[in-house]
Write a protein that holds these residues in place. Sequence first.
Motif, PDB file in Angstrom:
ATOM      1  N   LYS B 183       4.394  16.287 -17.863  1.00  0.00           N
ATOM      2  CA  LYS B 183       5.815  16.550 -17.628  1.00  0.00           C
ATOM      3  C   LYS B 183       6.115  17.921 -17.042  1.00  0.00           C
ATOM      4  CE  LYS B 183       8.904  13.599 -19.023  1.00  0.00           C
ATOM      5  NZ  LYS B 183       9.680  12.819 -18.049  1.00  0.00           N
ATOM      6  N   ASN B 184       5.243  18.894 -17.318  1.00  0.00           N
ATOM      7  CA  ASN B 184       5.575  20.231 -16.814  1.00  0.00           C
ATOM      8  C   ASN B 184       4.793  20.566 -15.543  1.00  0.00           C
ATOM      9  OD1 ASN B 184       3.125  20.416 -18.090  1.00  0.00           O
ATOM     10  ND2 ASN B 184       3.549  22.394 -19.056  1.00  0.00           N
ATOM     11  N   ASN B 185       4.299  19.536 -14.869  1.00  0.00           N
ATOM     12  CA  ASN B 185       3.539  19.728 -13.652  1.00  0.00           C
ATOM     13  C   ASN B 185       4.285  19.015 -12.517  1.00  0.00           C
ATOM     14  OD1 ASN B 185       1.716  19.255 -11.543  1.00  0.00           O
ATOM     15  ND2 ASN B 185      -0.034  19.273 -12.931  1.00  0.00           N
ATOM     16  N   ASP B 186       4.812  19.789 -11.570  1.00  0.00           N
ATOM     17  CA  ASP B 186       5.651  19.179 -10.528  1.00  0.00           C
ATOM     18  C   ASP B 186       4.897  18.120  -9.744  1.00  0.00           C
ATOM     19  OD1 ASP B 186       4.036  21.135  -9.468  1.00  0.00           O
ATOM     20  OD2 ASP B 186       5.508  21.873  -8.026  1.00  0.00           O
ATOM     21  N   PHE B 187       3.617  18.424  -9.445  1.00  0.00           N
ATOM     22  CA  PHE B 187       2.789  17.481  -8.702  1.00  0.00           C
ATOM     23  C   PHE B 187       2.664  16.159  -9.459  1.00  0.00           C
ATOM     24  CE2 PHE B 187      -1.671  15.964  -8.406  1.00  0.00           C
ATOM     25  CZ  PHE B 187      -1.670  15.542  -7.087  1.00  0.00           C
ATOM     26  N   SER B 188       2.423  16.251 -10.760  1.00  0.00           N
ATOM     27  CA  SER B 188       2.230  15.052 -11.568  1.00  0.00           C
ATOM     28  C   SER B 188       3.508  14.221 -11.662  1.00  0.00           C
ATOM     29  CB  SER B 188       1.757  15.455 -12.967  1.00  0.00           C
ATOM     30  OG  SER B 188       1.637  14.345 -13.797  1.00  0.00           O
ATOM     31  N   VAL B 189       4.638  14.890 -11.842  1.00  0.00           N
ATOM     32  CA  VAL B 189       5.898  14.156 -11.987  1.00  0.00           C
ATOM     33  C   VAL B 189       6.205  13.363 -10.720  1.00  0.00           C
ATOM     34  CG1 VAL B 189       8.388  14.392 -12.323  1.00  0.00           C
ATOM     35  CG2 VAL B 189       6.828  15.809 -13.642  1.00  0.00           C
ATOM     36  N   SER B 190       6.006  13.994  -9.547  1.00  0.00           N
ATOM     37  CA  SER B 190       6.355  13.259  -8.329  1.00  0.00           C
ATOM     38  C   SER B 190       5.316  12.184  -8.017  1.00  0.00           C
ATOM     39  CB  SER B 190       6.573  14.199  -7.141  1.00  0.00           C
ATOM     40  OG  SER B 190       5.465  15.007  -6.943  1.00  0.00           O
ATOM     41  N   LEU B 191       4.037  12.468  -8.313  1.00  0.00           N
ATOM     42  CA  LEU B 191       3.009  11.452  -8.056  1.00  0.00           C
ATOM     43  C   LEU B 191       3.208  10.239  -8.968  1.00  0.00           C
ATOM     44  CD1 LEU B 191       0.537  10.479  -6.599  1.00  0.00           C
ATOM     45  CD2 LEU B 191      -0.888  11.837  -8.119  1.00  0.00           C
ATOM     46  N   SER B 192       3.612  10.483 -10.210  1.00  0.00           N
ATOM     47  CA  SER B 192       3.827   9.368 -11.136  1.00  0.00           C
ATOM     48  C   SER B 192       4.901   8.425 -10.635  1.00  0.00           C
ATOM     49  CB  SER B 192       4.215   9.887 -12.520  1.00  0.00           C
ATOM     50  OG  SER B 192       3.063  10.098 -13.285  1.00  0.00           O
ATOM     51  N   SER B 193       5.954   8.992 -10.035  1.00  0.00           N
ATOM     52  CA  SER B 193       7.007   8.093  -9.570  1.00  0.00           C
ATOM     53  C   SER B 193       6.509   7.274  -8.376  1.00  0.00           C
ATOM     54  CB  SER B 193       8.289   8.861  -9.254  1.00  0.00           C
ATOM     55  OG  SER B 193       8.206   9.464  -8.013  1.00  0.00           O
ATOM     56  N   ILE B 194       5.594   7.859  -7.583  1.00  0.00           N
ATOM     57  CA  ILE B 194       4.990   7.097  -6.479  1.00  0.00           C
ATOM     58  C   ILE B 194       4.116   5.970  -7.035  1.00  0.00           C
ATOM     59  CG2 ILE B 194       3.287   7.237  -4.627  1.00  0.00           C
ATOM     60  CD1 ILE B 194       4.412  10.104  -4.118  1.00  0.00           C
ATOM     61  N   PHE B 195       3.279   6.303  -8.027  1.00  0.00           N
ATOM     62  CA  PHE B 195       2.416   5.293  -8.654  1.00  0.00           C
ATOM     63  C   PHE B 195       3.262   4.167  -9.265  1.00  0.00           C
ATOM     64  CE2 PHE B 195      -1.360   8.325  -9.279  1.00  0.00           C
ATOM     65  CZ  PHE B 195      -2.098   7.692  -8.299  1.00  0.00           C
ATOM     66  N   ARG B 196       4.329   4.562  -9.949  1.00  0.00           N
ATOM     67  CA  ARG B 196       5.183   3.588 -10.636  1.00  0.00           C
ATOM     68  C   ARG B 196       5.739   2.570  -9.638  1.00  0.00           C
ATOM     69  NH1 ARG B 196       8.752   7.088 -12.656  1.00  0.00           N
ATOM     70  NH2 ARG B 196       7.293   7.760 -14.266  1.00  0.00           N
ATOM     71  N   ASP B 197       6.286   3.100  -8.518  1.00  0.00           N
ATOM     72  CA  ASP B 197       6.850   2.211  -7.502  1.00  0.00           C
ATOM     73  C   ASP B 197       5.775   1.325  -6.881  1.00  0.00           C
ATOM     74  OD1 ASP B 197       9.203   3.448  -8.011  1.00  0.00           O
ATOM     75  OD2 ASP B 197       9.195   4.722  -6.224  1.00  0.00           O
ATOM     76  N   ALA B 198       4.595   1.927  -6.620  1.00  0.00           N
ATOM     77  CA  ALA B 198       3.531   1.172  -5.958  1.00  0.00           C
ATOM     78  C   ALA B 198       3.018   0.048  -6.852  1.00  0.00           C
ATOM     79  CB  ALA B 198       2.397   2.111  -5.578  1.00  0.00           C
ATOM     80  N   ILE B 199       2.869   0.340  -8.137  1.00  0.00           N
ATOM     81  CA  ILE B 199       2.363  -0.687  -9.059  1.00  0.00           C
ATOM     82  C   ILE B 199       3.329  -1.861  -9.118  1.00  0.00           C
ATOM     83  CG2 ILE B 199       1.875  -1.179 -11.493  1.00  0.00           C
ATOM     84  CD1 ILE B 199       0.835   1.749 -11.693  1.00  0.00           C
ATOM     85  N   LYS B 200       4.619  -1.543  -9.192  1.00  0.00           N
ATOM     86  CA  LYS B 200       5.622  -2.616  -9.237  1.00  0.00           C
ATOM     87  C   LYS B 200       5.616  -3.403  -7.924  1.00  0.00           C
ATOM     88  CE  LYS B 200       8.733  -0.473 -12.532  1.00  0.00           C
ATOM     89  NZ  LYS B 200       9.698   0.656 -12.550  1.00  0.00           N
ATOM     90  N   ALA B 201       5.550  -2.663  -6.798  1.00  0.00           N
ATOM     91  CA  ALA B 201       5.625  -3.323  -5.494  1.00  0.00           C
ATOM     92  C   ALA B 201       4.433  -4.240  -5.241  1.00  0.00           C
ATOM     93  CB  ALA B 201       5.727  -2.278  -4.395  1.00  0.00           C
ATOM     94  N   LYS B 202       3.283  -3.880  -5.789  1.00  0.00           N
ATOM     95  CA  LYS B 202       2.082  -4.665  -5.515  1.00  0.00           C
ATOM     96  C   LYS B 202       1.766  -5.647  -6.628  1.00  0.00           C
ATOM     97  CE  LYS B 202       0.386  -0.987  -2.558  1.00  0.00           C
ATOM     98  NZ  LYS B 202       0.794  -1.546  -1.268  1.00  0.00           N
ATOM     99  N   GLY B 203       2.695  -5.854  -7.536  1.00  0.00           N
ATOM    100  CA  GLY B 203       2.563  -6.918  -8.519  1.00  0.00           C
ATOM    101  C   GLY B 203       1.800  -6.574  -9.787  1.00  0.00           C
ATOM    102  N   GLY B 204       1.589  -5.268 -10.048  1.00  0.00           N
ATOM    103  CA  GLY B 204       0.940  -4.889 -11.303  1.00  0.00           C
ATOM    104  C   GLY B 204       1.964  -4.680 -12.403  1.00  0.00           C
ATOM    105  N   ASN B 205       1.489  -4.535 -13.632  1.00  0.00           N
ATOM    106  CA  ASN B 205       2.408  -4.244 -14.747  1.00  0.00           C
ATOM    107  C   ASN B 205       2.071  -2.885 -15.340  1.00  0.00           C
ATOM    108  OD1 ASN B 205       3.266  -6.977 -14.603  1.00  0.00           O
ATOM    109  ND2 ASN B 205       1.417  -7.526 -15.771  1.00  0.00           N
TER     110      ASN B 205
END
Lengths: 347, 396
Positions: B183-205
């Motif tokens: 949570k206190n790492n800017d890189f991690s926070v923005s990358l997580s939101s990318i991962f989250r969207d990608a997982i949903k978009a590609k059919g993962g849970n």
Amino acid sequence: MSTVDNSVSGAVPGAPAPRRQPAWLKLWPVQALLFLALLVAVWAVTEALNLVIPAYQGQILLFTGINVIITLGLNLITGVTGQLSLGHAAFMAIGAYAAAICTVSLHLPFALALLLGGLVAALFGVVLGFPTLRLSGDYLAIATLGFAEIVRVVNTNLKITNGAIGYYGIQKRVDLPLVAMLAVAAVAAMAWLENSRNGRAMRSVREDEIAATASGVNTTFYKIQAFAVGAFFAGVGGGLYAHTTTFIQPTDFGFLKSVEQLSMVVLGGMGSIAGTVLGTIVLTAAPELLRFMSNYRMLVYGATLIVLMIFRPGGLLGGVDLRDAVRRALMLGRSRTVRTSVGGDGQ
Amino acid sequence: MRRLSAKGFLALLLVAAMAVSVAGCSTGSSSGKSDNGPIKIGFLGAKTGNVAIYGLNGLKGLHMAIDEINAAGGVLGRQIQLLEEDDAGQKDQATNITTKYVTADHVAAIIGDPTTGITRVAGQIANSHETVIMSFGSTGTGVVEIGPYVFRDTLLDAIAGPAMVDYAISKKGWKNFALVTSKNNDFSVSLSSIFRDAIKAKGGNIVVEESIQDGDTDFSGQVTNIKAKSPDVIVFSGYYTEGGLIMKEVRKQGLNNVVMIGGDGLQGADFWKLGGEATEGSISYAGFSSEQASGKTADFIKKFHDKYNEDPELFAAQAYDAIYIIASAMKAANSADPKVYRDKLAQTKNYEGVSGTITFRENREPLKSPVYLLQVSGAKDPASAKFTLLDKVPVK
């Protein structure tokens, strides 16, 4: 603390005036107008200077001005009132975020945003002021340190501050004339505050709290007031900082920033306005002035600090008072200094 | 009191002297934009402080590229001169230096900063003075949006993250993801939101999301929650230190056949030094790998090794590419004036760099191919463990 302190005994009632001043000069509207005229003059001069000074040097001056506003606030808390604070950057952070949110999300005018940034910081200054009623010295320093950490962690986790990623998209609104004007106003306000009854009460808290209480000084009130006013200055400075760099992160206002600000005050001379200003100028400009040393830059910066503190343990201007110089120059009111120096002239 | 006023006067003198010396150290204004003399390029990055490693590695690549270009006769018959100032990772210093570069030195381009935060600050200044700035490390949002003069030649997380997720779902058959964010790492926070969207978009849970803080060392609570949901894989967007410790805890709690996938933040030897055998098989992506290189990249690695006696890493390669991309835009436009060559720079297409093929899209965001997927191997013995190339995923 070796500061030469003449302000407590400054206003001796009935003392003979050394030099006759026109009565109209003593009226507060006249003084206020003179003050405004000074600000306008500063603005005009820096506006003119802005055309001459190269942008790089202007940029350094701009950061110096912002830092002056912030460290004057710290000087009031630590230098004048004697409450050691290691969390001044937290107030700067609060002001920076508040002002940035005001202009970016709420579309408020920049001037109002700056003011609100300062006021929000002042509010937190009052909050932090309360522990000071029970704590002093090292223990208070730890409490302020803890406060700064809390602010950093909260800024890292809040949605409105955009968390660790940082707050961006702030418009650049700050230029040198504005900062110069605010810095001069800050110096004048501090000089006025410190030389008032209020300021003398603050000093008495620093010198001896028990004696101050015994003399009827409400130490609680003055300590909280010092934190509130000091935080206000830091908040305004933070707002200026945010609208200069256009991007702020919680890590910009960490422990090291607080220490840097404290160094500026201590290096200049605790409790001295001129000292604080000079210390801030030196420590803000030094990293840039030392650029020709390339890789040894920060090493020399550190060594300079050590050497200065060895040879000037009371700070560069410990014991020098800018207020008297300003008074003499503007002939505003009377002080013992004026009397003495005029007496000196007569010899 | 007289003494004090003398001191006050002295103080004023000091202040004045300071101001004069600040004004006096102006470096003159021989223009880099003029048609003769060397082309000035400004390096922006930290040489001291917490993030100095990125700046210093970038400088190695820059020096190498500029030596090569100058030895080959320079650009448009002019030599390239590199100005190096240290911003110490501080926004105020970066503001000062960038102002100096664009107003006093009149550089033809600024190469840097390797971090997203400072590029946002410096980009604003360079763009308003119509000087090209190219970051060789920033991957976050809000950079090229600043204006037409802001560029970067990095592998964006927004491209690599989905590529990584796609590989996990289609090649590895993992469906259920545990997502961990620092949570206190800017890189991690923005990358997580990318991962989250990608997982949903590609059919993962995403079966469970946990957050940690950089600097934490005890992850037993988070790992217990993760274990309860029995995911196929753990996605961690943060850095190697926490990544290694999390995997250690994962094995300790008996979750034995789950590996970690993440961004290039996982790439540090501390990952397996701290995590030990638990990190075996963990996958991360990168914009550069010195393994199985071919052609231009192999050549670069060899020359880099000869010069510095070490393998180049991401920042050196991207800094090396940055200067070459700018140089070729200058040649194409037949001018070193940023106002002129900027258009050619924005039209860069399929440039064969040492860190991959680079195309600037309409919005100047770089499209880089391939994405390197790297896997930890030999973690049993941390001294000889390393990231080996798992796959090169082309990006279109």
